[in-house]
Design an enzyme around this catalytic site. Structure first.
Site, PDB file in Angstrom:
ATOM      1  N   SER A 116      21.299 -16.228 -19.431  1.00 15.37           N
ATOM      2  CA  SER A 116      20.059 -16.589 -20.134  1.00 15.37           C
ATOM      3  C   SER A 116      19.807 -15.552 -21.213  1.00 15.37           C
ATOM      4  O   SER A 116      20.081 -15.783 -22.380  1.00 15.37           O
ATOM      5  CB  SER A 116      18.894 -16.718 -19.155  1.00 15.37           C
ATOM      6  OG  SER A 116      19.035 -17.907 -18.393  1.00 15.37           O
ATOM      7  N   SER A 125      26.584 -11.976 -15.974  1.00 17.50           N
ATOM      8  CA  SER A 125      26.370 -13.296 -16.576  1.00 17.50           C
ATOM      9  C   SER A 125      27.465 -13.681 -17.572  1.00 17.50           C
ATOM     10  O   SER A 125      27.544 -14.835 -17.961  1.00 17.50           O
ATOM     11  CB  SER A 125      25.001 -13.337 -17.259  1.00 17.50           C
ATOM     12  OG  SER A 125      24.830 -12.224 -18.118  1.00 17.50           O
ATOM     13  N   VAL A 186      14.231 -15.061 -19.354  1.00 10.56           N
ATOM     14  CA  VAL A 186      13.479 -15.607 -18.225  1.00 10.56           C
ATOM     15  C   VAL A 186      14.407 -15.946 -17.045  1.00 10.56           C
ATOM     16  O   VAL A 186      14.084 -15.668 -15.888  1.00 10.56           O
ATOM     17  CB  VAL A 186      12.692 -16.853 -18.691  1.00 10.56           C
ATOM     18  CG1 VAL A 186      12.277 -17.739 -17.524  1.00 10.56           C
ATOM     19  CG2 VAL A 186      11.478 -16.405 -19.504  1.00 10.56           C
ATOM     20  N   TYR A 482      17.827  -4.479 -11.323  1.00 14.75           N
ATOM     21  CA  TYR A 482      18.521  -3.291 -11.828  1.00 14.75           C
ATOM     22  C   TYR A 482      19.950  -3.306 -11.290  1.00 14.75           C
ATOM     23  O   TYR A 482      20.386  -2.414 -10.575  1.00 14.75           O
ATOM     24  CB  TYR A 482      17.780  -2.012 -11.433  1.00 14.75           C
ATOM     25  CG  TYR A 482      16.501  -1.796 -12.214  1.00 14.75           C
ATOM     26  CD1 TYR A 482      16.221  -2.554 -13.347  1.00 14.75           C
ATOM     27  CD2 TYR A 482      15.573  -0.835 -11.845  1.00 14.75           C
ATOM     28  CE1 TYR A 482      15.060  -2.362 -14.078  1.00 14.75           C
ATOM     29  CE2 TYR A 482      14.402  -0.634 -12.565  1.00 14.75           C
ATOM     30  CZ  TYR A 482      14.159  -1.408 -13.687  1.00 14.75           C
ATOM     31  OH  TYR A 482      13.010  -1.207 -14.407  1.00 14.75           O
TER      32      TYR A 482
HETATM   33  C1  LIG Z   1      16.494  -3.323 -21.965  1.00 15.48           C
HETATM   34  C2  LIG Z   1      16.176  -3.864 -20.590  1.00 15.48           C
HETATM   35  C3  LIG Z   1      14.874  -3.781 -20.112  1.00 15.48           C
HETATM   36  C4  LIG Z   1      14.543  -4.286 -18.865  1.00 15.48           C
HETATM   37  N1  LIG Z   1      13.249  -4.204 -18.433  1.00 15.48           N
HETATM   38  C5  LIG Z   1      12.911  -4.745 -17.247  1.00 15.48           C
HETATM   39  C6  LIG Z   1      11.567  -4.733 -16.793  1.00 15.48           C
HETATM   40  O1  LIG Z   1      10.677  -4.215 -17.458  1.00 15.48           O
HETATM   41  N2  LIG Z   1      11.292  -5.308 -15.588  1.00 15.48           N
HETATM   42  C7  LIG Z   1      12.265  -5.892 -14.832  1.00 15.48           C
HETATM   43  O2  LIG Z   1      11.952  -6.431 -13.768  1.00 15.48           O
HETATM   44  N3  LIG Z   1      13.544  -5.899 -15.238  1.00 15.48           N
HETATM   45  C8  LIG Z   1      13.878  -5.354 -16.424  1.00 15.48           C
HETATM   46  N4  LIG Z   1      15.177  -5.394 -16.825  1.00 15.48           N
HETATM   47  C9  LIG Z   1      16.179  -6.029 -15.966  1.00 15.48           C
HETATM   48  C10 LIG Z   1      16.167  -7.535 -16.156  1.00 15.48           C
HETATM   49  O3  LIG Z   1      15.037  -8.107 -15.543  1.00 15.48           O
HETATM   50  C11 LIG Z   1      17.396  -8.139 -15.502  1.00 15.48           C
HETATM   51  O4  LIG Z   1      18.550  -7.620 -16.124  1.00 15.48           O
HETATM   52  C12 LIG Z   1      17.399  -9.661 -15.603  1.00 15.48           C
HETATM   53  O5  LIG Z   1      18.324 -10.199 -14.687  1.00 15.48           O
HETATM   54  C13 LIG Z   1      17.750 -10.099 -17.005  1.00 15.48           C
HETATM   55  O6  LIG Z   1      17.668 -11.464 -17.140  1.00 15.48           O
HETATM   56  P1  LIG Z   1      18.503 -12.139 -18.309  1.00 15.48           P
HETATM   57  O7  LIG Z   1      18.304 -13.595 -18.233  1.00 15.48           O
HETATM   58  O8  LIG Z   1      18.216 -11.446 -19.601  1.00 15.48           O
HETATM   59  O9  LIG Z   1      19.968 -11.697 -17.902  1.00 15.48           O
HETATM   60  P2  LIG Z   1      21.359 -12.445 -17.679  1.00 15.48           P
HETATM   61  O10 LIG Z   1      22.371 -11.364 -17.859  1.00 15.48           O
HETATM   62  O11 LIG Z   1      21.472 -13.637 -18.532  1.00 15.48           O
HETATM   63  O12 LIG Z   1      21.294 -12.894 -16.167  1.00 15.48           O
HETATM   64  C14 LIG Z   1      21.111 -11.999 -15.092  1.00 15.48           C
HETATM   65  C15 LIG Z   1      21.582 -12.655 -13.797  1.00 15.48           C
HETATM   66  O13 LIG Z   1      20.849 -13.859 -13.583  1.00 15.48           O
HETATM   67  C16 LIG Z   1      21.733 -14.990 -13.593  1.00 15.48           C
HETATM   68  N5  LIG Z   1      21.091 -16.041 -14.377  1.00 15.48           N
HETATM   69  C17 LIG Z   1      20.657 -15.938 -15.662  1.00 15.48           C
HETATM   70  N6  LIG Z   1      20.122 -17.095 -16.054  1.00 15.48           N
HETATM   71  C18 LIG Z   1      20.197 -17.944 -15.007  1.00 15.48           C
HETATM   72  C19 LIG Z   1      19.813 -19.298 -14.828  1.00 15.48           C
HETATM   73  N7  LIG Z   1      19.243 -19.999 -15.802  1.00 15.48           N
HETATM   74  N8  LIG Z   1      20.068 -19.882 -13.625  1.00 15.48           N
HETATM   75  C20 LIG Z   1      20.660 -19.183 -12.638  1.00 15.48           C
HETATM   76  N9  LIG Z   1      21.047 -17.895 -12.762  1.00 15.48           N
HETATM   77  C21 LIG Z   1      20.819 -17.282 -13.941  1.00 15.48           C
HETATM   78  C22 LIG Z   1      22.990 -14.497 -14.267  1.00 15.48           C
HETATM   79  O14 LIG Z   1      24.109 -15.264 -13.898  1.00 15.48           O
HETATM   80  C23 LIG Z   1      23.052 -13.069 -13.811  1.00 15.48           C
HETATM   81  O15 LIG Z   1      23.546 -13.006 -12.504  1.00 15.48           O
HETATM   82  C24 LIG Z   1      15.545  -4.878 -18.071  1.00 15.48           C
HETATM   83  C25 LIG Z   1      16.853  -4.952 -18.548  1.00 15.48           C
HETATM   84  C26 LIG Z   1      17.175  -4.448 -19.790  1.00 15.48           C
HETATM   85  C27 LIG Z   1      18.593  -4.516 -20.286  1.00 15.48           C
END
Ligand SMILES: Cc1cc2nc3c(=O)[nH]c(=O)nc-3n(C[C@H](O)[C@H](O)[C@H](O)COP(=O)(O)OP(=O)(O)OC[C@H]3O[C@@H](n4cnc5c(N)ncnc54)[C@H](O)[C@@H]3O)c2cc1C
Ligand SMILES: *[C@@H]1O[C@H](CO)[C@@H](O)[C@H](O)[C@H]1NC(C)=O
Ligand SMILES: *[C@@H]1O[C@H](CO)[C@@H](O)[C@H](O)[C@H]1NC(C)=O
Ligand SMILES: *[C@@H]1O[C@H](CO)[C@@H](O)[C@H](O)[C@H]1NC(C)=O
Ligand SMILES: *[C@@H]1O[C@H](CO)[C@@H](O)[C@H](O)[C@H]1NC(C)=O
Ligand SMILES: *[C@@H]1O[C@H](CO)[C@@H](O)[C@H](O)[C@H]1NC(C)=O
Ligand SMILES: *[C@@H]1O[C@H](CO)[C@@H](O)[C@H](O)[C@H]1NC(C)=O
Ligand SMILES: *[C@@H]1O[C@H](CO)[C@@H](O)[C@H](O)[C@H]1NC(C)=O
Ligand SMILES: *[C@@H]1O[C@H](CO)[C@@H](O)[C@H](O)[C@H]1NC(C)=O
Ligand SMILES: *[C@@H]1O[C@H](CO)[C@@H](O)[C@H](O)[C@H]1NC(C)=O
Length: 538
Positions: A116, A125, A186, A482
């Site tokens: 996502s 991911s 999200v 994390y």
């Molecule tokens: C700069 C930065 C700041 C952050 N700040 C915070 C914070 O303030 N609070 C906090 O709680 N976390 C924070 N995080 C961590 C963040 O919440 C997690 O990394 C989260 O999983 C990111 O979601 P994403 O969709 O961007 O990631 P992705 O890398 O797209 O996905 C993360 C995981 O979820 C799975 N996934 C993604 N989308 C779906 C979907 N639609 N259906 C099923 N599985 C899915 C992926 O396969 C993977 O296993 C931060 C990370 C970074 C890099």
């Protein structure tokens, strides 16, 4: 125009030709990559009624493959030529494209990774050791806000910044409790828990999710009612990727005051930072739940008494109220901070979202819509939970270790407030009452290459190891969002249950066993899997 496709038309018969293509490829000169591509694209083409699917399917040889892959790589450490790449990237434009992609990928028995926002710290991911197809959700990012009802439907590919912005467009007195980094997606954030600076008042993002849409392993779109309470429970904190593809979450907005207050106060060891941290531990997890005081601790060069290293403690705060109330509260409870009104800035909630994301004063909220594609630092993160305050001696020992190591910083995020009122099994996220704060270990660097990688990942691992006496035990806990592969991984050729239990109880404690039960029911062939997914029951 494309029209939604009844998935019933995907039958075994329609899969047969691709199976044959795959078998033939062993004796022909077509590479396995080509045959996978051919089989997958034929399947999509038969089921997506569009004259042209080249805008949603990308082979490694296609011109835009690399830019699409890189767009949501959020850790430069994982942006290398040697990192395993998806055979194919699919970028669905419609929900039924997701259904089709799941059925077609499963039909040719290729692993599917779901991305996502791409912020997974270990890149789960978009990287895999098995051949895989990546489903990239960035086009599915509609956000529909209904202020009258106080709810919003948010597609998985939206970012947190977009969520905050769309709420702000409709209302000054609604907000949503989620992370502080606007580019986080999200899909991963909500499914893994999702915390931010309103956590002590409102808990986590998942505590305000009232419905969800998921594509399951059979390609069906399920909502809360049709997926059932168990699966709905699992995808609130258990991560999405073990269970299916989350299309959207329906969230309940929360009230925010018209005026909130932020401040940032810092002290080094020469300015009694240790006293500050001692008192912070007594105050931050127990104070008024409108108050979130993050404590950032980092080794820096001292500017007093010549060149030496010190620790800088920085308190970064959001208060859901005005500055006068905040100053009088902290004057009573946290005198060492020495907060006065000049340190405080009153602003609207959306301005506080910009301030926390380090935008300059006066930045228009539409800055939250900037996805900052294809930009990332080299980074590694780890986490811990603290259940008893760390003594002054303990802190001083930790400061010495941090100064020796040089670059790794730690961030204390206070729990308490609303977090204490929600039971450990209300959602899959288990870290509730009894936790004073969560530690985020953090190291960033700029140099590519193995030497720097080794250097910085070694030091963050050492600090985590030094912290053992001060943090939760049996099991030592960790926060799923994390992501940290050091705490254990799953080799799917092995007995994955035992491997899964190792990281599973750290992320989920006893909720792990419930997650295993649900996983076994909804995905008995373990199709949706990754290096740290929920394993099947023994
Ligand atoms: C700069 C930065 C700041 C952050 N700040 C915070 C914070 O303030 N609070 C906090 O709680 N976390 C924070 N995080 C961590 C963040 O919440 C997690 O990394 C989260 O999983 C990111 O979601 P994403 O969709 O961007 O990631 P992705 O890398 O797209 O996905 C993360 C995981 O979820 C799975 N996934 C993604 N989308 C779906 C979907 N639609 N259906 C099923 N599985 C899915 C992926 O396969 C993977 O296993 C931060 C990370 C970074 C890099
Ligand atoms: C198909 O889509 C691609 C990418 O959007 C475009 O470049 C191409 O011209 C389209 N082809 C046809 C036949 O419409
Ligand atoms: C993408 O790559 C595939 C496989 O190599 C090829 O068949 C297809 O024509 C390419 N599409 C475009 C738009 O370049
Ligand atoms: C990945 O590396 C390429 C080539 O070195 C660079 O252009 C790009 O900006 C990098 N992207 C990320 C997200 O690190
Ligand atoms: C997003 O919303 C627009 C406008 O309401 C709609 O036309 C479109 O189909 C939606 N897209 C998806 C993928 O749901
Ligand atoms: C640090 O604490 C000592 C002892 O309480 C006090 O005398 C000193 O003024 C403090 N220093 C600062 C910079 O607050
Ligand atoms: C932002 O800047 C404006 C003037 O440019 C000033 O009036 C206001 O007080 C500042 N607000 C904050 C939150 O610093
Ligand atoms: C949580 O645990 C309690 C006590 O063991 C139990 O009664 C309850 O049903 C559980 N709730 C959920 C949602 O599993
Ligand atoms: C290793 O890290 C230290 C800081 O902790 C830094 O000074 C040094 O340059 C790094 N070495 C390499 C090879 O990156
Ligand atoms: C199975 O697990 C063992 C140790 O847990 C590991 O050494 C081995 O490489 C794994 N096998 C596979 C195929 O991953």
């Amino acid at each position: 125009m494309e029209k939604p496709n009844p998935l019933a038309t995907i039958s075994m018969a329609s899969m047969l030709p691709f199976v044959i293509v795959l078998l033939l490829s062993h004796t022909s000169c077509a590479s396995p990559t080509d045959s996978v591509y051919g089989a997958f694209v034929d399947c999509l083409r038969n089921n997506i009624h569009s004259p042209n699917i080249s805008n949603i399917v990308f082979a490694q040889t296609n011109a835009s493959y690399t830019s699409i892959l890189r767009a949501y790589i959020r850790n430069a450490r994982l942006n290398t030529t040697s990192a395993p790449k998806p055979l194919i990237i699919v970028t669905p434009l419609q929900e039924y494209h997701v259904q089709t992609a799941v059925i077609c990928a499963k039909g040719i028995d290729i692993q599917l990774k779901i991305r996502s926002g791409g912020h997974d710290f270990e890149g789960l991911s978009y990287i895999s050791d098995e051949p895989f197809i990546m489903l990239d959700m960035f086009n599915l990012r509609n956000i529909t806000v209904d202020v009258q009802k106080g709810v919003a439907v948010v597609q998985a590919g939206a970012t947190l910044g977009e969520v905050y912005y769309r709420i702000w467009e409709e209302s000054d007195v609604h907000g949503f409790p989620a992370g502080v980094c606007p580019t986080v997606g999200v899909g991963g954030h909500f499914s893994g828990g999702g915390y931010g600076n309103m956590m002590r008042k409102y808990g986590l993002s998942i505590d305000h999710i009232i419905d969800a849409q998921i594509v399951d392993v059979k390609g069906r779109i399920l909502n809360k009612e049709t997926m059932g309470e168990d699966l709905f429970w699992a995808i609130r904190g258990g991560g999405g990727a073990s269970f299916g593809v989350i299309l959207s979450y329906t969230i309940k907005l929360v009230p925010v005051p018209e005026v909130v207050t932020v401040f940032r106060v810092e002290k080094t060891l020469d300015q009694n930072a240790t006293d500050l941290v001692v008192q912070w531990q007594q105050v931050a997890p127990h104070t008024d739940e409108r108050l979130f005081m993050r404590l950032q601790l980092r080794p820096v060069n001292s500017n007093v008494g010549g060149r030496h290293k010190t620790i800088r403690a920085e308190v970064v705060t959001l208060f859901l109220g005005g500055a006068d109330d905040l100053v009088s509260l902290l004057d009573k409870e946290f005198s060492i901070l020495g907060l006065n009104k000049e340190n405080c800035i009153e602003m609207s909630w959306i301005e506080s979202a910009l301030w926390w994301a380090s935008f300059r004063n006066g930045t228009h909220p539409n800055a939250l819509l900037n996805r900052k594609l294809n930009s990332a630092k080299f980074l590694k993160r780890k986490s811990d939970y603290v259940k008893t305050p760390i003594s002054r001696d303990g802190l001083e020992w930790i400061w010495r270790r941090m100064i020796e190591l040089g670059e790794t910083s730690i961030v204390f995020n206070p729990y308490g407030g609303r977090m204490n009122e929600i039971s450990t099994n209300a959602t899959a996220f288990p870290h509730r009452a009894g936790n004073l704060f969560k530690i985020e270990y953090s190291v960033n660097w700029d140099e590519p290459g193995y030497a720097a990688d080794k250097n910085f990942t070694t030091q963050i691992r050492r600090l985590h190891s030094y912290m053992t006496p001060f943090v939760s035990k049996n099991p030592r806990r960790a926060f799923l969002n994390y992501r940290d592969l050091d705490i254990g991984i799953n080799h799917h050729d092995n007995n994955s249950y035992h491997e899964g239990e190792v990281y599973g109880i750290k992320y989920f404690h006893n909720n792990f066993y419930t997650l295993v039960k649900i996983k076994t029911e909804v995905d008995p062939e373990n199709y949706f899997r990754n290096e740290q997914s929920i394993p099947l029951k023994l």
